[in-house]
Structures are given as structure tokens and as C-alpha cells.
Design a protein around this motif. Structure first.
Motif, PDB file in Angstrom:
ATOM      1  N   CYS A 287       0.835  -1.207   0.000  1.00 26.91           N
ATOM      2  CA  CYS A 287       0.000   0.000   0.000  1.00 26.91           C
ATOM      3  C   CYS A 287       0.867   1.253   0.000  1.00 26.91           C
ATOM      4  CB  CYS A 287      -0.912   0.022   1.226  1.00 26.91           C
ATOM      5  SG  CYS A 287      -2.289  -1.139   1.196  1.00 26.91           S
ATOM      6  N   ASP A 288       1.869   1.275   0.870  1.00 29.56           N
ATOM      7  CA  ASP A 288       2.737   2.452   0.947  1.00 29.56           C
ATOM      8  C   ASP A 288       3.540   2.666  -0.328  1.00 29.56           C
ATOM      9  OD1 ASP A 288       1.953   3.608   3.299  1.00 29.56           O
ATOM     10  OD2 ASP A 288       3.562   2.744   4.507  1.00 29.56           O
ATOM     11  N   SER A 289       3.939   1.591  -0.993  1.00 28.78           N
ATOM     12  CA  SER A 289       4.692   1.758  -2.237  1.00 28.78           C
ATOM     13  C   SER A 289       3.809   2.391  -3.316  1.00 28.78           C
ATOM     14  CB  SER A 289       5.277   0.429  -2.719  1.00 28.78           C
ATOM     15  OG  SER A 289       4.295  -0.411  -3.270  1.00 28.78           O
TER      16      SER A 289
ATOM     17  N   GLY B  25       0.493  10.122   0.029  1.00 25.76           N
ATOM     18  CA  GLY B  25       0.663   9.918   1.464  1.00 25.76           C
ATOM     19  C   GLY B  25       1.032   8.498   1.820  1.00 25.76           C
ATOM     20  N   ASP B  26       0.471   8.009   2.918  1.00 28.32           N
ATOM     21  CA  ASP B  26       0.777   6.657   3.386  1.00 28.32           C
ATOM     22  C   ASP B  26      -0.433   6.058   4.097  1.00 28.32           C
ATOM     23  OD1 ASP B  26       0.848   7.283   6.306  1.00 28.32           O
ATOM     24  OD2 ASP B  26       2.631   8.420   5.784  1.00 28.32           O
TER      25      ASP B  26
ATOM     26  N   ARG C  90      -7.957   4.411  -5.166  1.00 27.67           N
ATOM     27  CA  ARG C  90      -7.510   5.795  -5.007  1.00 27.67           C
ATOM     28  C   ARG C  90      -6.428   6.142  -6.038  1.00 27.67           C
ATOM     29  NH1 ARG C  90      -7.970   8.817   0.214  1.00 27.67           N
ATOM     30  NH2 ARG C  90      -9.159   6.976   0.774  1.00 27.67           N
ATOM     31  N   VAL C  91      -5.480   5.219  -6.224  1.00 21.93           N
ATOM     32  CA  VAL C  91      -4.407   5.431  -7.204  1.00 21.93           C
ATOM     33  C   VAL C  91      -4.999   5.566  -8.601  1.00 21.93           C
ATOM     34  CG1 VAL C  91      -2.435   4.284  -8.320  1.00 21.93           C
ATOM     35  CG2 VAL C  91      -2.573   4.383  -5.815  1.00 21.93           C
ATOM     36  N   ARG C  92      -5.952   4.716  -8.925  1.00 21.71           N
ATOM     37  CA  ARG C  92      -6.592   4.773 -10.248  1.00 21.71           C
ATOM     38  C   ARG C  92      -7.416   6.054 -10.413  1.00 21.71           C
ATOM     39  NH1 ARG C  92      -7.202  -1.350 -10.259  1.00 21.71           N
ATOM     40  NH2 ARG C  92      -5.371  -1.903 -11.512  1.00 21.71           N
TER      41      ARG C  92
END
Length: 158
Positions: free
Chosen positions: A45-47, A55-56, A83-85
């Protein structure tokens, strides 16, 4: 293209499950944390969040929030992927390294890859998971905890 790096560590404790990449691995101790403490998923997730500059996981899913107590970390990962998408990125690949003296993870690697590929929505050929020991050095080598390191590549779509 953007690259993100993630790292996480969790203590091993009595009375907990040892869940790594969504696989419940038989062991006399499990990972201690607010959620299911899936150390590899947290680092993944963090990567992804790091690559997208979002964020993280500590900021998105704080361990002070009762909503996330005991939660399956794969739910968190799927939320991160969404969220990334939403921010205009596609996930290209990921490379996960889990450092643990015990338990031995080799028998579970393929199931871990399947789980992560499904949650990331990418082909399994783009997901690599490896396990290493620390030659009995450090907290991992003494069997006190497990750590995970992840590098992920994302690409702006459109």
C-alpha cells in the motif's frame, strides 16, 4: 512512469494469526497490529501511495480509528488501488520481499502472488514475491518480527 517504495514491520506475538499477502500461514505466533497486521500488504500500500504522491496508509487508515481494528488488509489495499486509479494511474508491476527467519514462506508464495494480482487488478506475471531470512541477524533473525520491502511501478494513464 513513477516508482514507489514501501516498508513495514510488525512484531510476532502469541495468540495472533500470521497473515502475509492475504495467506494465513501456520505458525506458533502471528503478527501484532491494529488491523490483521499483514506486513507485506501494508508495505505494498505504501509503495503505491508513494508512487502516486498520495501519502501513506497511516494517514489514510490510522490505527487510532476503531473502523480499521482487525480489518483484513486486503480491503485496505483494494481501497488504495482505487484511489491510485482515481488519480489517473495504472499499476504496472510490483516486487515484494518479506524478511522472516520463520515461518518458511516458500510453500505459500504462489497463493500470495494470486491474491496480490487479484487485488491490484493486474496479471500475475506483474507480481513478484520473494522471501528471505536475515541469517539469524536482527529482530527478524531472532524471530521477534517480520518486515517487508516493496517497490511498485505505476504509469499515468491517458
Amino acid at each position: 512512469m513513477r516508482v514507489g517504495f514501501g516498508y513495514d514491520v510488525h512484531k510476532l506475538a502469541e495468540g495472533r494469526k500470521c497473515i502475509i499477502c492475504g495467506v494465513d500461514i501456520p505458525h506458533d505466533k502471528g503478527l501484532l497490529g491494529h488491523s490483521d497486521a499483514d506486513v507485506a500488504v501494508h508495505a505494498l500500500c505504501d509503495s503505491l501511495l508513494g508512487a502516486a504522491a498520495l501519502g501513506d496508509i497511516g494517514r489514510l487508515f490510522p490505527d487510532t480509528d476503531a473502523e480499521f481494528e482487525g480489518i483484513d488488509s486486503r480491503i485496505l489495499l483494494r481501497s488504495v488501488v482505487e484511489r491510485v486509479r482515481e488519480h489517473g494511474f495504472d499499476i504496472e508491476n510490483t516486487d515484494v520481499t518479506v524478511a522472516a527467519q520463520r515461518p518458511k514462506l516458500m510453500p505459500y508464495i504462489e497463493k500470495m502472488r494470486e491474491n496480490m494480482a487479484a487485488d491490484l487488478g493486474i496479471d500475475i506475471s506483474r507480481v513478484n514475491i520473494k522471501a528471505t531470512t536475515t541469517e539469524r541477524l536482527g529482530f527478524e533473525g531472532r524471530g521477534e518480527g517480520i518486515s517487508a520491502y516493496v517497490v511498485s511501478l505505476i504509469r499515468e494513464n491517458g
